[in-house]
Design an enzyme around this catalytic site. Structure first.
Site, PDB file in Angstrom:
ATOM      1  N   GLY A  72       0.812  -1.211   0.000  1.00 56.37           N
ATOM      2  CA  GLY A  72       0.000   0.000   0.000  1.00 56.37           C
ATOM      3  C   GLY A  72       0.851   1.268   0.000  1.00 56.37           C
ATOM      4  O   GLY A  72       0.528   2.233  -0.709  1.00 56.37           O
ATOM      5  N   SER A  73       1.912   1.283   0.764  1.00 60.30           N
ATOM      6  CA  SER A  73       2.747   2.490   0.835  1.00 60.30           C
ATOM      7  C   SER A  73       3.362   2.797  -0.523  1.00 60.30           C
ATOM      8  O   SER A  73       3.389   3.955  -0.955  1.00 60.30           O
ATOM      9  CB  SER A  73       3.863   2.319   1.874  1.00 60.30           C
ATOM     10  OG  SER A  73       3.308   2.095   3.147  1.00 60.30           O
ATOM     11  N   ASN A 153      -8.182   4.271   8.369  1.00 61.10           N
ATOM     12  CA  ASN A 153      -7.620   3.122   9.078  1.00 61.10           C
ATOM     13  C   ASN A 153      -7.728   3.236  10.597  1.00 61.10           C
ATOM     14  O   ASN A 153      -7.655   2.241  11.292  1.00 61.10           O
ATOM     15  CB  ASN A 153      -6.154   2.919   8.684  1.00 61.10           C
ATOM     16  CG  ASN A 153      -5.353   4.192   8.703  1.00 61.10           C
ATOM     17  OD1 ASN A 153      -5.695   5.173   8.035  1.00 61.10           O
ATOM     18  ND2 ASN A 153      -4.290   4.217   9.475  1.00 61.10           N
ATOM     19  N   GLN A 181      -7.890   0.074   3.337  1.00 58.66           N
ATOM     20  CA  GLN A 181      -8.803  -0.468   4.350  1.00 58.66           C
ATOM     21  C   GLN A 181     -10.163  -0.855   3.766  1.00 58.66           C
ATOM     22  O   GLN A 181     -10.915  -1.585   4.404  1.00 58.66           O
ATOM     23  CB  GLN A 181      -9.016   0.550   5.473  1.00 58.66           C
ATOM     24  CG  GLN A 181      -7.793   0.796   6.339  1.00 58.66           C
ATOM     25  CD  GLN A 181      -7.402  -0.409   7.195  1.00 58.66           C
ATOM     26  OE1 GLN A 181      -8.209  -1.270   7.512  1.00 58.66           O
ATOM     27  NE2 GLN A 181      -6.132  -0.463   7.567  1.00 58.66           N
ATOM     28  N   HIS A 203      -1.808  -7.630   2.656  1.00 63.11           N
ATOM     29  CA  HIS A 203      -1.842  -8.135   4.044  1.00 63.11           C
ATOM     30  C   HIS A 203      -2.996  -7.575   4.870  1.00 63.11           C
ATOM     31  O   HIS A 203      -3.206  -7.992   6.002  1.00 63.11           O
ATOM     32  CB  HIS A 203      -0.495  -7.899   4.743  1.00 63.11           C
ATOM     33  CG  HIS A 203      -0.191  -6.486   5.125  1.00 63.11           C
ATOM     34  ND1 HIS A 203      -0.351  -6.027   6.404  1.00 63.11           N
ATOM     35  CD2 HIS A 203       0.273  -5.436   4.417  1.00 63.11           C
ATOM     36  CE1 HIS A 203       0.012  -4.759   6.471  1.00 63.11           C
ATOM     37  NE2 HIS A 203       0.392  -4.374   5.276  1.00 63.11           N
ATOM     38  N   THR A 239      11.228  -8.352 -11.258  1.00 61.51           N
ATOM     39  CA  THR A 239      10.600  -9.664 -11.408  1.00 61.51           C
ATOM     40  C   THR A 239       9.382  -9.750 -10.502  1.00 61.51           C
ATOM     41  O   THR A 239       9.436  -9.379  -9.331  1.00 61.51           O
ATOM     42  CB  THR A 239      11.623 -10.765 -11.050  1.00 61.51           C
ATOM     43  OG1 THR A 239      12.714 -10.629 -11.948  1.00 61.51           O
ATOM     44  CG2 THR A 239      11.017 -12.156 -11.181  1.00 61.51           C
ATOM     45  N   CYS A 327       1.893   2.581  12.935  1.00 66.53           N
ATOM     46  CA  CYS A 327       3.052   3.383  12.546  1.00 66.53           C
ATOM     47  C   CYS A 327       3.297   4.506  13.543  1.00 66.53           C
ATOM     48  O   CYS A 327       4.405   4.983  13.685  1.00 66.53           O
ATOM     49  CB  CYS A 327       2.837   3.989  11.168  1.00 66.53           C
ATOM     50  SG  CYS A 327       1.898   2.952  10.075  1.00 66.53           S
TER      51      CYS A 327
END
Ligand SMILES: *Cc1c(COP(=O)(O)O)cnc(C)c1O
Length: 394
Positions: A72-73, A153, A181, A203, A239, A327
């Site tokens: 996501g970041s 979030n 989210q 995730h 890859t 975070c």
């Protein structure tokens, strides 16, 4: 320790067993590089295509519009930095909100400080919802991009994305949404909402860590973010994370097909917990919109309580929760989201986020609320501020 009760699914989720099973062959047997030409590598290429199709289907997108990233970041960074580069000859103004994830906010700060961007950070109302009239007023002839998260979030509030998309489209401005989210938690159709770019992460939906995607609508002139090979239509070299993509595709299919019944189950437990907490514990406030809210999100503030102490004491009972976003815990500043909805510092400090999963049970919910009641009473009994308050209000 007793059985763990995991109520931090906004931070990350358990990789579903069927996701792990689907991934395993792509580590040990089918390890070919999708770019190679022999038949063996073709199996990897097919797997990547299938994952892309599974994800595109959830959004009503074309598979060519899904670009895999490392999470996501990265998707948020790519959307903002590359759109700014590609469209800066048109203007340098970006509109976002005060309650975005740091992957958006810190990218905006970088663009502002280092690249000459002008950023408007929109206020939100007391429920954490963007005000559409203020959004419209913020638009200038220089505005090239609007980036508003789909769902928050920390407090779970869901934004009026369809209306924002309509406003962006009417003004010919690109619209990006951080849907990390929201993806597979609430229905999303990129065409109905006029979304040009959308970020998601594996995730957060019971998929693997380290895989995400950026949806980029066909026709959007966005530059490559990682230079190198020709992967991802030459826009994101490297890859492919084949096992990750396979797992992500299975996770998305699984989570989207169970979305409705999962939401019903989670909302029942969520509202039961909110009801008990707000009626059985005094001096508590629910944060975020009571209705326009992610099915699995509970965020409450307790007066005269330190969120960090609360977390540690819950941990003693095997209950995993969060005081803000993962975070920011570790820093003493209160959450920027809670401040943006108007909470005073001392109230924001007493905040607790609990985010449910499809495995959360009513028994776990009741056990958690029972412990919470004891812990809050205990912490308050040691607080001189609370003692003063009670004396004054007698
Ligand atoms: C978790 C999260 C991110 C970051 O995703 P990663 O895959 O962990 O990099 C971005 N935005 C929101 C809203 C999130 O919840």
């Amino acid at each position: 320790m007793e059985k763990m009760i995991y109520l931090d699914n906004a931070a990350t989720t358990k990789t579903a067993p069927e996701v792990v099973q689907a991934m395993l062959p792509y580590f040990s047997e089918l390890y070919g590089n999708p770019s190679s030409i022999y038949d063996f590598a073709g199996k990897s290429k097919e797997a990547v295509t299938k994952g892309r199709e599974q994800i595109a289907q959830v959004l009503g997108a074309k598979k060519e519009e899904i670009y895999f990233t490392a999470g996501g970041s990265e998707s948020d960074n790519w959307a903002l930095k590359a759109a700014f580069e590609a469209y800066k000859s048109k203007g340098n103004h970006i509109i976002t909100t005060k309650i975005e994830h740091h992957a958006i906010l810190h990218t905006c700060e970088y663009l502002e400080k280092e690249r000459g961007a002008k950023i408007t950070y929109l206020d939100v109302d007391e429920n954490g919802i963007v005000k559409l009239d203020e959004l419209e007023k913020a638009i200038t002839p220089e505005t090239i991009l609007i980036s508003v998260m789909f769902a928050n979030n920390e407090i779970g509030s869901i934004q009026p994305i369809k209306e924002i998309g309509r406003i962006a489209r009417e003004h010919g401005i690109l619209f990006h949404t951080d849907a990390v989210q929201a993806f597979c938690q609430v229905p999303i159709n990129v065409d109905e909402c006029n979304i040009d770019m959308l970020s998601s992460s594996g995730h957060k939906i019971n998929g693997p860590k380290g895989i995400g995607f950026l949806y980029i609508r066909k026709g959007v002139k966005i530059r490559s973010f990682v230079h190198g090979g020709a992967q991802e239509r030459k826009r994101r070299a490297g890859t492919e994370n084949v096992p990750g993509i396979v797992g992500y595709g299975v996770a998305a299919s699984r989570a989207s097909s169970s979305m409705k019944e999962r939401a019903e189950k989670e909302i029942a437990i969520r509202d039961h917990m909110i009801q008990r907490i707000t009626s059985e514990i005094p001096y508590v406030k629910l944060n975020g919109d009571p209705v326009k809210r992610l099915p699995n999100n509970i965020n409450v503030s307790f007066q005269f309580v330190e969120g960090e102490s609360l977390l540690l004491m819950l941990d003693n009972y095997g209950i995993c929760a969060s005081s803000g976003s993962a975070c920011t815990s570790g820093s003493l500043d209160p959450s920027h989201v809670l401040l943006a909805i108007g909470l005073p510092h001392e109230i924001a400090h007493g905040s607790l986020r609990m985010t449910l999963s499809d495995e959360t049970t009513m028994e776990e919910a009741d056990y958690t609320v029972d412990r919470l009641k004891e812990i809050v009473a205990h912490l308050r009994s040691m607080s001189p501020l609370y003692e003063d308050f009670i004396k004054k209000n007698k």
